[in-house]
Write a protein that holds these residues in place. Sequence first.
Motif, PDB file in Angstrom:
ATOM      1  N   SER A  23     -17.566  34.015  30.569  1.00 45.37           N
ATOM      2  CA  SER A  23     -17.420  32.838  29.721  1.00 45.37           C
ATOM      3  C   SER A  23     -17.680  33.131  28.251  1.00 45.37           C
ATOM      4  O   SER A  23     -18.602  33.864  27.891  1.00 45.37           O
ATOM      5  CB  SER A  23     -18.384  31.729  30.182  1.00 45.37           C
ATOM      6  N   LEU A 145     -12.225  33.197  34.218  1.00 49.61           N
ATOM      7  CA  LEU A 145     -12.376  33.349  32.777  1.00 49.61           C
ATOM      8  C   LEU A 145     -12.443  31.961  32.156  1.00 49.61           C
ATOM      9  O   LEU A 145     -11.592  31.111  32.430  1.00 49.61           O
ATOM     10  CB  LEU A 145     -11.196  34.126  32.185  1.00 49.61           C
ATOM     11  N   ASP A 153      -9.167  33.094  22.690  1.00 50.30           N
ATOM     12  CA  ASP A 153      -9.406  33.159  24.132  1.00 50.30           C
ATOM     13  C   ASP A 153      -8.115  33.051  24.939  1.00 50.30           C
ATOM     14  O   ASP A 153      -7.936  33.762  25.933  1.00 50.30           O
ATOM     15  CB  ASP A 153     -10.380  32.056  24.568  1.00 50.30           C
ATOM     16  N   TYR A 157      -7.252  36.180  27.293  1.00 55.78           N
ATOM     17  CA  TYR A 157      -7.286  36.008  28.742  1.00 55.78           C
ATOM     18  C   TYR A 157      -5.897  36.187  29.360  1.00 55.78           C
ATOM     19  O   TYR A 157      -5.769  36.679  30.484  1.00 55.78           O
ATOM     20  CB  TYR A 157      -7.850  34.629  29.091  1.00 55.78           C
ATOM     21  N   LYS A 158      -4.873  35.820  28.629  1.00 55.49           N
ATOM     22  CA  LYS A 158      -3.498  36.054  29.093  1.00 55.49           C
ATOM     23  C   LYS A 158      -3.250  37.555  29.230  1.00 55.49           C
ATOM     24  O   LYS A 158      -2.695  38.024  30.237  1.00 55.49           O
ATOM     25  CB  LYS A 158      -2.489  35.441  28.132  1.00 55.49           C
ATOM     26  N   SER A 161      -5.213  38.945  32.268  1.00 60.92           N
ATOM     27  CA  SER A 161      -4.588  38.559  33.544  1.00 60.92           C
ATOM     28  C   SER A 161      -3.335  39.387  33.814  1.00 60.92           C
ATOM     29  O   SER A 161      -3.097  39.807  34.957  1.00 60.92           O
ATOM     30  CB  SER A 161      -4.242  37.066  33.522  1.00 60.92           C
ATOM     31  N   THR A 170      -8.519  33.466  37.582  1.00 64.30           N
ATOM     32  CA  THR A 170      -8.253  32.081  37.221  1.00 64.30           C
ATOM     33  C   THR A 170      -8.827  31.821  35.836  1.00 64.30           C
ATOM     34  O   THR A 170      -9.965  32.211  35.554  1.00 64.30           O
ATOM     35  CB  THR A 170      -8.891  31.107  38.219  1.00 64.30           C
ATOM     36  N   THR A 171      -8.033  31.177  34.967  1.00 61.34           N
ATOM     37  CA  THR A 171      -8.474  30.931  33.599  1.00 61.34           C
ATOM     38  C   THR A 171      -8.586  29.436  33.324  1.00 61.34           C
ATOM     39  O   THR A 171      -7.642  28.677  33.555  1.00 61.34           O
ATOM     40  CB  THR A 171      -7.482  31.554  32.586  1.00 61.34           C
ATOM     41  N   GLN A 196      -2.733  28.857  32.879  1.00 65.33           N
ATOM     42  CA  GLN A 196      -4.090  28.529  32.451  1.00 65.33           C
ATOM     43  C   GLN A 196      -4.345  27.038  32.656  1.00 65.33           C
ATOM     44  O   GLN A 196      -3.466  26.219  32.459  1.00 65.33           O
ATOM     45  CB  GLN A 196      -4.297  28.924  30.989  1.00 65.33           C
TER      46      GLN A 196
END
Length: 283
Positions: A23, A145, A153, A157-158, A161, A170-171, A196
Amino acid sequence: MKVLLSFLFLVNLSVSAKTLVISDIDDTLKRTNVLGYFTGGLRSTNPFIGLPELFNDFLCNEEETQAKRDYCKKFRGHNHSLNRSLIYVTAASGRLQMFGREFISRSGFPQVAVIGKETGRDTLEYKVSVVSEIVKASNYDEIILIGDNGEHDVGAYKAVSEAFPNKKITTYIHQVYNPSHKDGDEKKGVDLAPGQVAYFTGSDLALEFYAKGLISEKQLKNIVSKVHRYINSRDEDLYEQVVPEWSDCRPFMANYERPSVHLSKDIEKLVSSIEDKLKKACR
């Protein structure tokens, strides 16, 4: 019968799945207002209401006995099960990083590792690199995430992944800024990447965790009740712990879909009331 099967599925999932949460802190857990001159950056007791409880519930739910679960929560993650892990990755550096660590401590979040950025390092590169390193070394059934749509972010995060297609990632993105603002507007947020999931209140994220079997119905009700109480308060300071003055919830409400999970009548009533309140506030 459907309700029973759903319940058994959630119980089985929560007992067997090893889950890691990674996080962000600012604007994800903390009401920082990163795109508005960090008006909450120096404070250390300004969480989005319900999130400290959610993170402690998540981390301590796999303990063998109630006494061990209570101990884990009392000491905020100490001696938690290896089936649950949590780590904070923040792009704050220097003194701002210190404020983030103090926030985690004083706002009641689990006391686990906080990984901060070195001064001068590119934020997007840092987030992708550090989160990827953690994911690569992790042996979990699912990695969650959690970030916000203020700056990096979503993109970081993309990228993570996409780099690990064989891992279940999982975002959840705290959608507190509006991507529809004109280019150059300091409050312009980032559009979420496909796949997301957005959340706005602690209640929204708690529902997602409950749907995955990561918290109990009793814990969900506690969080939802708290969010409901604060969002309906006439005290502006309490209300803003759910809906900060600087946030824009219109994009979230325009596309929000509650997770498909059975709720008791009491919880359904509270959740519906929160959603109705947001619809009025987010016009």
